[in-house]
Scaffold this active site. Structure first.
Site, mmCIF file in Angstrom:
data_model
loop_
_atom_site.group_PDB
_atom_site.id
_atom_site.type_symbol
_atom_site.label_atom_id
_atom_site.label_comp_id
_atom_site.label_asym_id
_atom_site.label_seq_id
_atom_site.Cartn_x
_atom_site.Cartn_y
_atom_site.Cartn_z
ATOM 1 N N LYS A 22 19.368 25.172 66.977
ATOM 2 C CA LYS A 22 18.570 26.275 66.444
ATOM 3 C C LYS A 22 18.796 26.407 64.940
ATOM 4 O O LYS A 22 17.844 26.525 64.170
ATOM 5 C CB LYS A 22 18.970 27.581 67.132
ATOM 6 C CG LYS A 22 18.344 28.806 66.493
ATOM 7 C CD LYS A 22 18.841 30.101 67.093
ATOM 8 C CE LYS A 22 20.262 30.425 66.690
ATOM 9 N NZ LYS A 22 20.603 31.851 66.849
ATOM 10 N N SER A 23 20.063 26.367 64.538
ATOM 11 C CA SER A 23 20.395 26.585 63.120
ATOM 12 C C SER A 23 19.758 25.518 62.245
ATOM 13 O O SER A 23 19.206 25.824 61.181
ATOM 14 C CB SER A 23 21.905 26.542 62.921
ATOM 15 O OG SER A 23 22.510 27.473 63.772
ATOM 16 N N ASP A 49 13.104 31.398 68.932
ATOM 17 C CA ASP A 49 13.437 31.547 67.512
ATOM 18 C C ASP A 49 12.672 30.560 66.628
ATOM 19 O O ASP A 49 12.231 30.906 65.530
ATOM 20 C CB ASP A 49 14.952 31.385 67.290
ATOM 21 C CG ASP A 49 15.697 32.681 67.605
ATOM 22 O OD1 ASP A 49 15.079 33.562 68.235
ATOM 23 O OD2 ASP A 49 16.869 32.796 67.224
ATOM 24 N N ASN A 92 13.604 38.510 67.227
ATOM 25 C CA ASN A 92 15.027 38.781 67.012
ATOM 26 C C ASN A 92 15.689 37.547 66.398
ATOM 27 O O ASN A 92 16.858 37.269 66.642
ATOM 28 C CB ASN A 92 15.689 39.158 68.339
ATOM 29 C CG ASN A 92 17.010 39.911 68.130
ATOM 30 O OD1 ASN A 92 17.360 40.256 67.001
ATOM 31 N ND2 ASN A 92 17.737 40.137 69.196
ATOM 32 N N ARG A 122 20.032 45.315 62.937
ATOM 33 C CA ARG A 122 20.959 44.322 62.389
ATOM 34 C C ARG A 122 20.914 44.389 60.861
ATOM 35 O O ARG A 122 19.858 44.261 60.251
ATOM 36 C CB ARG A 122 20.592 42.918 62.900
ATOM 37 C CG ARG A 122 20.696 42.824 64.419
ATOM 38 C CD ARG A 122 20.188 41.510 64.966
ATOM 39 N NE ARG A 122 21.039 40.380 64.609
ATOM 40 C CZ ARG A 122 20.741 39.113 64.935
ATOM 41 N NH1 ARG A 122 19.624 38.838 65.586
ATOM 42 N NH2 ARG A 122 21.557 38.146 64.598
ATOM 43 N N SER A 169 27.680 38.718 57.509
ATOM 44 C CA SER A 169 26.947 37.599 58.089
ATOM 45 C C SER A 169 26.837 36.506 57.042
ATOM 46 O O SER A 169 26.484 36.778 55.890
ATOM 47 C CB SER A 169 25.546 38.042 58.519
ATOM 48 O OG SER A 169 24.748 36.908 58.786
ATOM 49 N N GLN A 171 24.639 34.445 57.004
ATOM 50 C CA GLN A 171 23.216 34.173 56.804
ATOM 51 C C GLN A 171 22.687 34.759 55.497
ATOM 52 O O GLN A 171 21.651 34.333 54.993
ATOM 53 C CB GLN A 171 22.399 34.695 57.986
ATOM 54 C CG GLN A 171 22.551 33.791 59.209
ATOM 55 C CD GLN A 171 21.659 34.216 60.356
ATOM 56 O OE1 GLN A 171 20.739 35.003 60.169
ATOM 57 N NE2 GLN A 171 21.937 33.704 61.524
ATOM 58 N N SER A 197 32.234 32.664 59.148
ATOM 59 C CA SER A 197 31.368 31.629 59.740
ATOM 60 C C SER A 197 31.090 30.493 58.747
ATOM 61 O O SER A 197 29.950 30.033 58.615
ATOM 62 C CB SER A 197 30.038 32.239 60.212
ATOM 63 O OG SER A 197 30.236 33.450 60.898
ATOM 64 N N ASP A 315 29.689 31.806 67.598
ATOM 65 C CA ASP A 315 28.770 31.759 68.742
ATOM 66 C C ASP A 315 29.408 31.080 69.943
ATOM 67 O O ASP A 315 29.369 31.593 71.059
ATOM 68 C CB ASP A 315 27.479 31.031 68.357
ATOM 69 C CG ASP A 315 26.563 31.940 67.533
ATOM 70 O OD1 ASP A 315 26.899 33.129 67.377
ATOM 71 O OD2 ASP A 315 25.522 31.454 67.057
ATOM 72 N N LYS A 342 25.307 40.960 66.310
ATOM 73 C CA LYS A 342 24.447 39.851 66.753
ATOM 74 C C LYS A 342 23.327 40.392 67.639
ATOM 75 O O LYS A 342 22.994 41.565 67.570
ATOM 76 C CB LYS A 342 25.290 38.815 67.487
ATOM 77 C CG LYS A 342 26.391 38.204 66.634
ATOM 78 C CD LYS A 342 25.887 37.073 65.761
ATOM 79 C CE LYS A 342 27.017 36.571 64.884
ATOM 80 N NZ LYS A 342 26.921 35.191 64.529
ATOM 81 N N GLU A 343 22.768 39.537 68.513
ATOM 82 C CA GLU A 343 21.635 39.920 69.346
ATOM 83 C C GLU A 343 21.879 41.254 70.052
ATOM 84 O O GLU A 343 20.978 42.025 70.323
ATOM 85 C CB GLU A 343 21.335 38.833 70.370
ATOM 86 C CG GLU A 343 20.544 37.643 69.822
ATOM 87 C CD GLU A 343 21.382 36.653 69.030
ATOM 88 O OE1 GLU A 343 22.515 36.997 68.607
ATOM 89 O OE2 GLU A 343 20.888 35.529 68.800
ATOM 90 N N ARG A 346 28.085 42.187 71.009
ATOM 91 C CA ARG A 346 28.572 41.228 72.004
ATOM 92 C C ARG A 346 29.983 41.546 72.502
ATOM 93 O O ARG A 346 30.332 41.159 73.626
ATOM 94 C CB ARG A 346 28.542 39.806 71.413
ATOM 95 C CG ARG A 346 27.137 39.264 71.326
ATOM 96 C CD ARG A 346 27.079 37.915 70.660
ATOM 97 N NE ARG A 346 25.766 37.304 70.920
ATOM 98 C CZ ARG A 346 25.355 36.194 70.335
ATOM 99 N NH1 ARG A 346 26.120 35.565 69.471
ATOM 100 N NH2 ARG A 346 24.172 35.698 70.639
ATOM 101 N N HIS A 390 20.654 35.673 74.830
ATOM 102 C CA HIS A 390 20.743 34.356 75.464
ATOM 103 C C HIS A 390 22.174 33.932 75.770
ATOM 104 O O HIS A 390 22.458 33.368 76.822
ATOM 105 C CB HIS A 390 20.052 33.316 74.577
ATOM 106 C CG HIS A 390 20.552 33.276 73.154
ATOM 107 N ND1 HIS A 390 20.693 32.129 72.448
ATOM 108 C CD2 HIS A 390 20.954 34.263 72.302
ATOM 109 C CE1 HIS A 390 21.147 32.393 71.235
ATOM 110 N NE2 HIS A 390 21.306 33.677 71.120
ATOM 111 N N ARG A 391 23.084 34.241 74.837
ATOM 112 C CA ARG A 391 24.466 33.774 75.049
ATOM 113 C C ARG A 391 25.199 34.561 76.134
ATOM 114 O O ARG A 391 26.122 34.056 76.748
ATOM 115 C CB ARG A 391 25.256 33.795 73.737
ATOM 116 C CG ARG A 391 24.647 32.885 72.702
ATOM 117 C CD ARG A 391 25.598 32.312 71.704
ATOM 118 N NE ARG A 391 24.817 31.617 70.696
ATOM 119 C CZ ARG A 391 24.278 30.410 70.873
ATOM 120 N NH1 ARG A 391 24.486 29.744 71.988
ATOM 121 N NH2 ARG A 391 23.530 29.861 69.928
ATOM 122 N N LYS A 415 15.557 31.993 73.868
ATOM 123 C CA LYS A 415 15.815 32.117 72.434
ATOM 124 C C LYS A 415 16.299 30.783 71.860
ATOM 125 O O LYS A 415 15.936 30.407 70.750
ATOM 126 C CB LYS A 415 16.866 33.204 72.181
ATOM 127 C CG LYS A 415 16.984 33.619 70.733
ATOM 128 C CD LYS A 415 17.789 34.896 70.629
ATOM 129 C CE LYS A 415 17.581 35.597 69.298
ATOM 130 N NZ LYS A 415 18.128 34.888 68.148
#
Ligand code: DC
Length: 605
Positions: A22-23, A49, A92, A122, A169, A171, A197, A315, A342-343, A346, A390-391, A415
């Site tokens: 995905k990334s 995604d 998302n 988020r 994050s 990101q 991360s 993750d 996260k989603e 968690r 999803h996770r 996702k």
């Protein structure tokens, strides 16, 4: 509510070709869109995604063409995004939202970026602050610091130093770095706070390099995009398999014997989550690795719990939380505060659902501690909520090695891994189940109980559950025709089967449910679909290791359609009536053969 029921698994073994990362997929799509020239991307992940990213690019006027089988052609815009006014919905997908925010803020245009409700919870303020330092005009449409966002054209002042936080994050840094070549001038990004991360930044830098932009960096503190940097298509490009998705299958190999091999990532991977394999090895798993594959096996002496700083594999670390159920001793996952944004939250979700299974969990602001079940306190069959994450769904599938379980909304794996549960069933082997169906008094109960005893298997007398429902309804004053109320009675049934004896709310009722009256009641309540639905998971919860013999008329068709062996045991109505007659007489109950035969024929009909 959609669900999937998993029986208890006894082993795992096989090879799996991973879906694309995905990334990497979403980074490649964006850079291909911004680059000069056409890019052919192969093995792109097909998931929610990436679909959001593809839609967004199309809305921005980028020509994207599906070539089939994960291949796509993207005509790059050379930094000039064709559509200057658009509203984008990004679901998302954090890997779409953050980099698109940065790229569109620097490209200049009137844009609105939105997502699902969770996306709007988020944080994105740190990225926006970074973009504002460059002169970008970014505004919040609802809550300060959170999407949705409004972007307006602005005078971009590149050539300076931008400071961005790195501890919420990674990101934000990824988004800024990927967008900076659009600003034109040499610009340095300085990270404030400890960068989390880090391996995801490695993916960003490696992908940018594939598109011709080399970022100069000093450790993890400072990153410089040089003067004149611009993206140029590499022509064609393969997306690696998803290392986070690999984690579930490697864990399966480590828990379920193995070997389980994943293809598409390996020693040469640019994804940090391949280091999940090291964490598994630390737990004792036997890991082998090639340039493009990884394989995991269970150690002879079993897995052991570990304490691990998971900052580098945020993750894949979720997979460790459920792998921990099969290790000796406590497993403690540390430095995972990012799980909370996260989603879903968690840490909270993981703690709550593990708790349902009867697991002792200790959760803190940035850690999670999991104590494995013991023989005295085995995992309990339960329905697991997945929080549109999803996770959560994929991590909890591993718990099936300890108990049958129901997973709500399994479709949320779309996702990143739309066919996860099909692949899961290809490499796992459930406990065997023998389904014995047949009409009443055919002897299936007697045969089933003896086969179960001979094999050392569990025994499910499903008729007893219908009889118990009838009895419980009678006690609660619920009519045998009141479907809604009966379904509630069935769902809340406090039934227990112990040493061949049957209990209802603690009271032994073995004889009470064998009466002809309760047989009649069971037959009535069993005809009601809501009652059958309410008893479905309760029956599947018997599907445990080392195996099960299930007795009842829909065992092989509805309850265990994938049964290892299906038997239909029958006899003529006369022979069955005679059996029932003898049973009743032996039990000292009044019996009349002609009446029994007539009732039995009526029930057959
Ligand atoms: O097998 P038994 O006589 O104990 O079953 C009691 C009632 O429940 C009988 O009418 C059949 C029904 N039943 C059913 O509909 N589905 C099952 N799986 C088991 C029993």
């Amino acid at each position: 509510m959609e669900f999937i029921d998993l029986p208890q698994m006894i082993s795992a073994c096989g090879t799996l070709r991973l879906p694309g990362s995905k990334s990497i997929s979403n980074r490649v799509l964006l850079l291909a869109a911004l680059a000069e020239g056409e890019t052919e991307v192969r093995d792109l992940l097909a998931s929610d995604d990436t679909a959001r990213m593809l839609e967004a690019l199309r809305s921005l006027g980028i020509a994207v063409t599906g070539l089939g089988e994960g291949a796509w052609r993207i005509r790059g815009c050379g930094g000039n995004i064709p559509v200057r006014q658009a509203e984008l919905f990004l679901g998302n997908a954090g890997t779409a939202f953050r980099p698109l925010t940065a790229a569109l803020a620097l490209a200049g245009g009137d844009y609105v970026l939105k997502g699902v409700a969770r996306m709007h919870e988020r944080p994105i303020g740190d990225l926006v602050d970074g973009l504002r330092q460059l002169g970008a005009d970014v505004g919040y449409l609802e809550k300060e610091g959170y999407p949705p966002l409004r972007l307006k054209p602005a005078q971009i002042r590149a050539g300076n130093v931008v400071r961005v936080r790195g501890d919420v994050s990674s990101q934000f840094l990824t988004g800024l770095l990927m967008a900076l070549p659009l600003a034109g001038a040499r610009t340095t990004v300085e990270v404030v706070g400890e960068l989390i991360s880090k391996p995801y930044i490695e993916i960003t830098l490696a992908t940018m390099a594939r598109f011709g932009v080399r970022v100069e960096r000093q450790g993890w503190q400072s990153f410089t995009v040089p003067e004149g940097a611009r993206y140029v298509s590499p022509g064609s490009l393969y997306v690696e398999g998803d290392a986070s998705s690999a984690s579930y299958f490697l864990a399966l190999g480590a828990i379920g014997g193995g070997p389980v091999r994943v293809e598409g990532v390996g020693r040469d991977s640019i994804q940090g989550d391949v280091r999940f394999a090291e964490a598994l090895a630390e737990m004792g798993a036997v890991i082998r690795m090639g340039p493009n594959w990884i394989e995991a096996r269970a150690p002879a002496e079993g897995l052991t719990g570990i304490t691990l700083d998971c900052n580098h594999i945020p993750d894949a670390a979720m997979t460790l939380a459920t792998t921990a159920l099969f290790a000796r001793g406590v497993t403690r996952l540390e430095n995972i505060a990012s799980w909370r944004v996260k989603e879903t939250d968690r840490i909270a979700a993981m703690a709550k659902e593990l708790g349902k299974l009867g697991v002792t969990v200790n959760a803190g602001p940035d850690f999670l501690e999991v104590q494995p079940p013991s023989p005295e306190r085995p995992l309990r069959p339960q329905a697991i909520d997945t929080y549109d994450d999803h996770r959560m769904a994929m991590s909890f599938s591993l718990a099936a090695f300890g108990t049958p379980l129901r997973i709500h909304d399994p479709g949320c794996t779309a996702k990143t891994f739309p066919d996860y549960f099909e692949r899961f069933s290809e490499v796992t082997r459930p406990a065997p189940v023998i389904a014995i169906d047949g009409p009443t008094a055919s002897g299936k109960g007697t045969v089933s109980a003896r086969v179960a005893a001979a094999l050392g298997f569990h025994y499910l007398d499903s008729g007893a559950l219908y009889r118990l429902t009838a009895l419980a309804a009678r006690k609660a004053g619920v009519a045998w025709s009141d479907e809604r109320a009966l379904a509630e009675v069935a769902a809340g049934l406090e039934a227990e089967f112990r040493d061949g004896r049957v209990f209802l709310a603690g009271e032994e009722v073995g004889e009470a449910i064998r009466s002809e009256e309760m047989a009649d009641g069971a037959s009535q309540v069993a005809a009601l679909p809501a009652v059958r639905a309410a008893l479905l998971f309760r029956q599947r919860a018997f599907h445990r290791a080392p195996g099960l013999v299930g007795d009842g008329r829909d065992m092989g068709s509805v309850v265990f359609p994938k049964a290892t062996l299906k038997v239909f045991l029958t006899a003529s109505a006369e022979v069955r009536a005679e059996r029932r007659y003898q049973q009743l007489r032996q039990a000292g109950q009044p019996a009349d053969l002609a009446t029994i035969l007539a009732e039995l024929q009526a029930r057959d009909a």
